[in-house]
Design a protein around this motif. Structure first.
Motif, PDB file in Angstrom:
ATOM      1  N   LEU A  90      -2.089   2.974 -15.782  1.00  0.00           N
ATOM      2  CA  LEU A  90      -2.601   3.634 -14.581  1.00  0.00           C
ATOM      3  C   LEU A  90      -1.738   3.313 -13.361  1.00  0.00           C
ATOM      4  O   LEU A  90      -1.474   4.184 -12.525  1.00  0.00           O
ATOM      5  N   LEU A  91      -1.286   2.060 -13.249  1.00  0.00           N
ATOM      6  CA  LEU A  91      -0.438   1.692 -12.117  1.00  0.00           C
ATOM      7  C   LEU A  91       0.917   2.384 -12.202  1.00  0.00           C
ATOM      8  O   LEU A  91       1.457   2.839 -11.191  1.00  0.00           O
ATOM      9  N   ALA A  92       1.469   2.458 -13.411  1.00  0.00           N
ATOM     10  CA  ALA A  92       2.756   3.139 -13.578  1.00  0.00           C
ATOM     11  C   ALA A  92       2.640   4.623 -13.260  1.00  0.00           C
ATOM     12  O   ALA A  92       3.603   5.246 -12.786  1.00  0.00           O
ATOM     13  N   ASP A  93       1.475   5.197 -13.485  1.00  0.00           N
ATOM     14  CA  ASP A  93       1.271   6.636 -13.272  1.00  0.00           C
ATOM     15  C   ASP A  93       0.959   6.976 -11.818  1.00  0.00           C
ATOM     16  O   ASP A  93       0.951   8.152 -11.451  1.00  0.00           O
ATOM     17  N   HIS A  94       0.718   5.963 -10.996  1.00  0.00           N
ATOM     18  CA  HIS A  94       0.286   6.216  -9.618  1.00  0.00           C
ATOM     19  C   HIS A  94       1.277   7.060  -8.818  1.00  0.00           C
ATOM     20  O   HIS A  94       0.854   8.005  -8.123  1.00  0.00           O
ATOM     21  N   PRO A  95       2.585   6.790  -8.867  1.00  0.00           N
ATOM     22  CA  PRO A  95       3.512   7.652  -8.103  1.00  0.00           C
ATOM     23  C   PRO A  95       3.442   9.120  -8.518  1.00  0.00           C
ATOM     24  O   PRO A  95       3.503  10.016  -7.676  1.00  0.00           O
ATOM     25  N   VAL A 118      -3.116  -0.772  -5.198  1.00  0.00           N
ATOM     26  CA  VAL A 118      -3.137   0.671  -5.456  1.00  0.00           C
ATOM     27  C   VAL A 118      -4.428   1.287  -4.920  1.00  0.00           C
ATOM     28  O   VAL A 118      -4.406   2.369  -4.309  1.00  0.00           O
ATOM     29  N   LEU A 119      -5.551   0.607  -5.118  1.00  0.00           N
ATOM     30  CA  LEU A 119      -6.817   1.128  -4.591  1.00  0.00           C
ATOM     31  C   LEU A 119      -6.790   1.204  -3.065  1.00  0.00           C
ATOM     32  O   LEU A 119      -7.220   2.203  -2.477  1.00  0.00           O
ATOM     33  N   ALA A 120      -6.262   0.172  -2.419  1.00  0.00           N
ATOM     34  CA  ALA A 120      -6.198   0.173  -0.963  1.00  0.00           C
ATOM     35  C   ALA A 120      -5.280   1.277  -0.451  1.00  0.00           C
ATOM     36  O   ALA A 120      -5.612   1.989   0.507  1.00  0.00           O
ATOM     37  N   GLY A 121      -4.111   1.438  -1.089  1.00  0.00           N
ATOM     38  CA  GLY A 121      -3.181   2.477  -0.664  1.00  0.00           C
ATOM     39  C   GLY A 121      -3.743   3.867  -0.856  1.00  0.00           C
ATOM     40  O   GLY A 121      -3.565   4.752  -0.007  1.00  0.00           O
ATOM     41  N   VAL A 166       0.822  -1.214   0.000  1.00  0.00           N
ATOM     42  CA  VAL A 166       0.000   0.000   0.000  1.00  0.00           C
ATOM     43  C   VAL A 166       0.855   1.262   0.000  1.00  0.00           C
ATOM     44  O   VAL A 166       0.348   2.349  -0.262  1.00  0.00           O
ATOM     45  N   ALA A 167       2.153   1.124   0.273  1.00  0.00           N
ATOM     46  CA  ALA A 167       3.045   2.283   0.237  1.00  0.00           C
ATOM     47  C   ALA A 167       3.601   2.537  -1.163  1.00  0.00           C
ATOM     48  O   ALA A 167       4.360   3.490  -1.359  1.00  0.00           O
ATOM     49  N   LEU A 176      -8.357   7.079  -8.419  1.00  0.00           N
ATOM     50  CA  LEU A 176      -8.842   5.799  -7.912  1.00  0.00           C
ATOM     51  C   LEU A 176     -10.100   5.357  -8.649  1.00  0.00           C
ATOM     52  O   LEU A 176     -10.283   4.159  -8.923  1.00  0.00           O
ATOM     53  N   VAL A 177     -10.977   6.296  -8.974  1.00  0.00           N
ATOM     54  CA  VAL A 177     -12.174   5.952  -9.744  1.00  0.00           C
ATOM     55  C   VAL A 177     -11.774   5.421 -11.118  1.00  0.00           C
ATOM     56  O   VAL A 177     -12.337   4.425 -11.610  1.00  0.00           O
ATOM     57  N   THR A 178     -10.791   6.042 -11.741  1.00  0.00           N
ATOM     58  CA  THR A 178     -10.330   5.591 -13.051  1.00  0.00           C
ATOM     59  C   THR A 178      -9.733   4.190 -12.974  1.00  0.00           C
ATOM     60  O   THR A 178      -9.976   3.346 -13.848  1.00  0.00           O
TER      61      THR A 178
END
Length: 363
Positions: A284-289, A347-350, A113-114, A308-310
């Protein structure tokens, strides 16, 4: 990837940052990459962030973080670390170490989650060694927003304190979980005032999760909608329900896979349909940071909430093809799809954690 190819890759990352409006600079004709100096890490390093900092009007560490988010989207790059005043250290993906999907998914699952938060002394951040004092006006939305902004800034390495400019009712903390860290009054030049458009009604009847979401999803300059509908209804029209439902579905798939005798393993998802859905999720995961850094920089929790909605809207259709169907035996592709689903759930949980909202495993 050769140094020449890597130089072009870094230059393309600068171009994407300029095109997205994150940097306002002339794209350099050539970017130099060299073996890392003492104190660096990875396979190659570049000082391009230091070169662009002055014309961009931003700290080199901030420029490096912007470029990091774009570079991590390249399938040949395994990891990016920012060291010193803003050196970009690049670790290339080794042959045989897995596909782009496998590398990214493994990074997310290892981070938990971090994932996306700055790790001191490795990633670098313009917020590290930064002290921020948030001073929300004495209004429920301002106090909740300040609470989340503090979480976002701390995740980026900043030291943060908050103090409301009045006596906040205890219920704001008891029900919504939003409290100020201290009551001291900082010097006027040192604090950041938090003053979003006030809530038009009392959000306490919505409870902690729905109440916080109602106040955080709209941009600070927009008037929030504080009512039971849509925030408490359990259907697709409720964005918070979709985010939490998507997270719960990923956890349910992991339990179901265990019953079938297999577990997640990052790799290629396989199949044209699976690849199409996976590509969207991977981006989307790569863009999270970058999203987390952007939300902290703008003091805008809504940036994270909309992200998160996306993610939820992208993962829900993908989940239908994760488990084997009928007499089909679990394959490497099934294990890879499960790993990608688990990464999206992580990613959603974090993200929900940073918003101060629960991410239940069952819904």
């Amino acid at each position: 990837m050769t140094p020449v190819e890597l130089s072009r890759t870094v230059r393309r990352a600068v171009r994407r940052a300029v095109d997205s409006g994150e940097l306002s600079v002339a794209v350099p004709e050539r970017v130099v990459v060299t073996p890392p100096r003492p104190g660096g890490c990875g396979d190659y390093a570049s000082n391009v962030a230091l070169q662009l900092a002055r014309p961009a009007g931003q700290p080199a560490l901030r420029v490096a973080q912007v470029l990091r988010g774009h570079l991590l989207q390249d399938e040949a790059i395994d990891d990016i670390s920012v060291t010193g005043p803003g050196f970009i250290n690049i670790t290339l993906r080794r042959h045989g170490s897995g596909t782009r999907a496998g590398v990214l998914v493994d990074r997310v699952l290892r981070g938990g989650v971090a994932y996306g938060s700055v790790q001191a002394q490795t990633d670098g951040s313009p917020f590290q060694s930064c002290v921020v004092h948030l001073r929300p006006v004495c209004e429920v939305r301002a106090v909740v927003v300040a609470d989340v902004v503090a979480r976002l800034l701390r995740a980026q390495g900043a030291a943060v304190s908050t103090s409301c400019d009045g006596e906040a009712p205890a219920a704001w903390g008891d029900v919504l979980g939003a409290r100020s860290d201290c009551r001291r009054t900082p010097p006027v030049e040192s604090y950041v005032t938090v003053r979003p458009v006030p809530a038009p009604a009392d959000p306490l009847p919505l409870g902690r999760d729905a109440g916080r979401w109602a106040l955080l999803l709209p941009a600070g300059h927009d008037r929030p909608r504080v009512s039971a509908d849509p925030h408490l209804v359990q259907r697709e029209s409720n964005p918070l329900f979709r985010v939490r439902y998507a997270h719960a579905r990923t956890r349910a798939l992991s339990r179901n896979a265990a019953d079938l005798g297999f577990q997640a393993e990052p790799g290629a998802v396989g199949g044209a349909e699976g690849e199409a859905g996976a590509e969207t999720l991977l981006g989307l995961l790569a863009d999270h940071p970058r999203i987390l850094a952007r939300a902290a920089e703008l003091r805008a929790p809504d940036v994270l909430a909309r992200h998160l909605v996306t993610v939820a809207d992208a993962v829900l259709p993908f989940l239908a093809g994760v488990l084997p169907v009928g007499e089909e035996k679990p394959s490497a592709a099934h294990r890879a799809r499960l790993a990608l689903a688990e990464a999206a759930g992580t990613v959603l949980a974090g993200g929900l954690y940073l918003l101060g909202i629960d991410a239940p495993d069952h819904l």
